[in-house]
Design an enzyme around this catalytic site. Structure first.
Site, PDB file in Angstrom:
ATOM      1  N   TRP A   1       0.833  -1.206   0.000  1.00  0.00           N
ATOM      2  CA  TRP A   1       0.000   0.000   0.000  1.00  0.00           C
ATOM      3  C   TRP A   1       0.862   1.248   0.000  1.00  0.00           C
ATOM      4  O   TRP A   1       0.556   2.224  -0.696  1.00  0.00           O
ATOM      5  CB  TRP A   1      -0.996  -0.024   1.153  1.00  0.00           C
ATOM      6  CG  TRP A   1      -2.003  -1.093   0.911  1.00  0.00           C
ATOM      7  CD1 TRP A   1      -2.167  -2.244   1.608  1.00  0.00           C
ATOM      8  CD2 TRP A   1      -2.955  -1.154  -0.178  1.00  0.00           C
ATOM      9  NE1 TRP A   1      -3.162  -3.011   1.048  1.00  0.00           N
ATOM     10  CE2 TRP A   1      -3.656  -2.369  -0.048  1.00  0.00           C
ATOM     11  CE3 TRP A   1      -3.278  -0.317  -1.238  1.00  0.00           C
ATOM     12  CZ2 TRP A   1      -4.658  -2.763  -0.946  1.00  0.00           C
ATOM     13  CZ3 TRP A   1      -4.279  -0.694  -2.138  1.00  0.00           C
ATOM     14  CH2 TRP A   1      -4.949  -1.903  -1.973  1.00  0.00           C
TER      15      TRP A   1
ATOM     16  N   ASP B   1      -1.683   6.746   6.145  1.00  0.00           N
ATOM     17  CA  ASP B   1      -2.759   5.890   5.643  1.00  0.00           C
ATOM     18  C   ASP B   1      -3.071   4.910   6.771  1.00  0.00           C
ATOM     19  O   ASP B   1      -2.302   3.996   7.035  1.00  0.00           O
ATOM     20  CB  ASP B   1      -2.268   5.157   4.389  1.00  0.00           C
ATOM     21  CG  ASP B   1      -3.277   4.124   3.889  1.00  0.00           C
ATOM     22  OD1 ASP B   1      -4.351   3.970   4.511  1.00  0.00           O
ATOM     23  OD2 ASP B   1      -2.981   3.460   2.871  1.00  0.00           O
TER      24      ASP B   1
ATOM     25  N   LYS C   1     -12.779  -1.395   6.727  1.00  0.00           N
ATOM     26  CA  LYS C   1     -12.169  -2.363   7.645  1.00  0.00           C
ATOM     27  C   LYS C   1     -12.690  -2.132   9.066  1.00  0.00           C
ATOM     28  O   LYS C   1     -13.425  -2.955   9.601  1.00  0.00           O
ATOM     29  CB  LYS C   1     -10.650  -2.301   7.599  1.00  0.00           C
ATOM     30  CG  LYS C   1     -10.089  -2.792   6.250  1.00  0.00           C
ATOM     31  CD  LYS C   1      -9.207  -1.775   5.653  1.00  0.00           C
ATOM     32  CE  LYS C   1      -8.665  -2.029   4.279  1.00  0.00           C
ATOM     33  NZ  LYS C   1      -8.893  -3.200   3.535  1.00  0.00           N
TER      34      LYS C   1
HETATM   35  N1  PMP Z   1      -4.373   1.445   2.030  1.00  0.00           N
HETATM   36  C1  PMP Z   1      -4.494   0.326   2.759  1.00  0.00           C
HETATM   37  C2  PMP Z   1      -3.614   0.142   3.965  1.00  0.00           C
HETATM   38  C3  PMP Z   1      -5.436  -0.634   2.407  1.00  0.00           C
HETATM   39  O1  PMP Z   1      -5.560  -1.752   3.120  1.00  0.00           O
HETATM   40  C4  PMP Z   1      -6.255  -0.421   1.266  1.00  0.00           C
HETATM   41  C5  PMP Z   1      -7.327  -1.390   0.831  1.00  0.00           C
HETATM   42  N2  PMP Z   1      -7.216  -2.664   1.224  1.00  0.00           N
HETATM   43  C6  PMP Z   1      -6.065   0.742   0.529  1.00  0.00           C
HETATM   44  C7  PMP Z   1      -5.128   1.653   0.953  1.00  0.00           C
HETATM   45  C8  PMP Z   1      -6.883   1.027  -0.694  1.00  0.00           C
HETATM   46  O2  PMP Z   1      -8.142   1.385  -0.276  1.00  0.00           O
HETATM   47  P1  PMP Z   1      -9.346   1.682  -1.248  1.00  0.00           P
HETATM   48  O3  PMP Z   1      -9.706   0.398  -1.884  1.00  0.00           O
HETATM   49  O4  PMP Z   1     -10.382   2.207  -0.303  1.00  0.00           O
HETATM   50  O5  PMP Z   1      -8.909   2.711  -2.235  1.00  0.00           O
END
Ligand code: PMP
Length: 359
Positions: A102, A171, A195
């Site tokens: 991520w 994030d 989550k």
């Molecule tokens: N950052 C993290 C730490 C995540 O776990 C996720 C999704 N699993 C995201 C970003 C991306 O999120 P989104 O699908 O809401 O764009």
């Protein structure tokens, strides 16, 4: 019917009581005769929900008036772009820590928009881990320092954050409200809701007001945090149902005793699962012990065929969503705030059985 435990990484389990309450008032919200799904975002009912959602988050996280709480759309992925658009002026650079999948995506997006220094990289380290907060070489005059507080895929989590003059940007998609944090070093925190907070479609942003205000004027209005601050997150139609569920989830969390109480429960649940992993050579934790996530417990079996069988057989007995992320394989048990302790016990019992049959 077999009791089902949902170990999905996200969209993930929501508190049962919240779903029951939402179901009970789905057709007729608070005696209005209409569903909250059908209500105007300007209606007094929705505005009360929205205001309570902001107040609950502020109380749970200790957010002061120096910050704005925004409810927007586009997921955490949109924030990967929106953060540098707003907080990374030309002529300055931002520091990013590459702790996993991520973080890597956040870095790639920021690089499209400005000057980025990757000051630490543990993306390919095995066992998986996050950078050491004490040995970062932070660029003097960095606009901000970006961290991914919990890498949902690898199961590695920052236990402490870097101490620096530059504001931290985090994030926190997969561990927001799961543990106590001091908000004051952060210039901005963002999280996709799916989550620990509510359904997908809602993104929560906590941004220091002075940073938002200083953003360039020439970025599209919809992407400028100040636009949403000025409009109370109603520049465009907010994700109303997501905010409603988020309000119920934060109300539920306050009822449990707040973040400190849920942090204890989370540590207890994760501790039991890691003890089961460490108790035998058959299971192997994927993350370095000191960086193990309390939210996403990642582990391996002796070979891929066994991992496949484990995922299939566990699902058959109601332990769903344990297959690891497609990019890394293995197994992953996501045990967010709403995940019940008895589900962890059920998994621990299954692990012992599975080892007996296959070890
Ligand atoms: N950052 C993290 C730490 C995540 O776990 C996720 C999704 N699993 C995201 C970003 C991306 O999120 P989104 O699908 O809401 O764009």
């Amino acid at each position: 019917m077999t009791k089902v435990y949902n170990f999905s990484a996200g969209p993930a389990i929501l508190p049962h009581d919240v779903l029951v309450e939402a179901q009970a008032e789905l057709l007729d919200y608070a005696g209005t005769g209409i569903s909250i799904l059908e209500s105007s975002h300007r209606s007094p009912e929705y505005i009360a929900i929205h205001d309570e959602a902001v107040a609950n988050l502020s109380e749970l996280m200790g957010i002061t008036d120096d910050y704005a709480v925004l409810f927007v759309q586009g997921g955490a992925s949109q924030q990967f772009a929106q953060v540098p658009m707003n907080l990374l002026p030309s002529g300055q650079s931002a520091d990013y820590t590459n702790s996993g999948s991520w973080a890597k995506k956040a870095i790639a997006e920021a690089k499209r928009l400005g000057s980025v220094n990757v000051i630490a990289d543990t993306n390919d380290t095995r066992p998986t881990c996050v950078p050491d907060p004490d040995s970062l070489e932070i660029t003097p005059d960095a606009a901000y320092v970006h961290v991914t507080s919990n890498e949902t895929i690898s199961g590695a989590q920052w236990k402490r954050f870097p101490e620096c003059d530059a504001p931290l940007v985090a994030d926190m998609s997969s561990d927001i409200l799961s543990r106590a944090i001091d908000v004051t070093p952060f210039g901005l925190i963002f999280a996709g809701a799916q989550k620990n907070l509510g359904p997908s479609g809602l993104t929560v942003v906590v941004v220091r007001k002075d940073l938002a205000e200083a953003a360039p004027e020439n970025i599209p209005a919809i992407f400028r945090y100040q636009t949403q601050i000025d409009a109370g997150s109603m520049y465009n139609t907010p994700p109303c149902f997501g905010v409603y569920l988020f309000m119920l989830v934060t109300r539920w969390l306050k009822g449990l005793g707040g973040v400190a109480a849920v942090e204890n429960m989370n540590d207890e649940k994760a501790g039991r699962l890691y003890a089961a992993i460490d108790g035998t050579d058959f299971y192997r934790g994927a993350a370095a012990v000191e960086h193990r996530s309390a939210m996403n417990v990642t582990f391996n079996l002796p070979d891929e065929a066994l991992e496949k069988r484990f995922a299939a057989e566990s699902a058959d007995v109601g332990l769903k969503g344990l297959k690891g992320h497609r990019s890394v394989g293995g197994l992953r048990a996501s045990i967010y705030n709403a995940f019940p302790a008895e589900g962890v016990d059920a998994l621990v019992a299954f692990m012992a059985d599975f080892e007996k049959q296959n070890g």
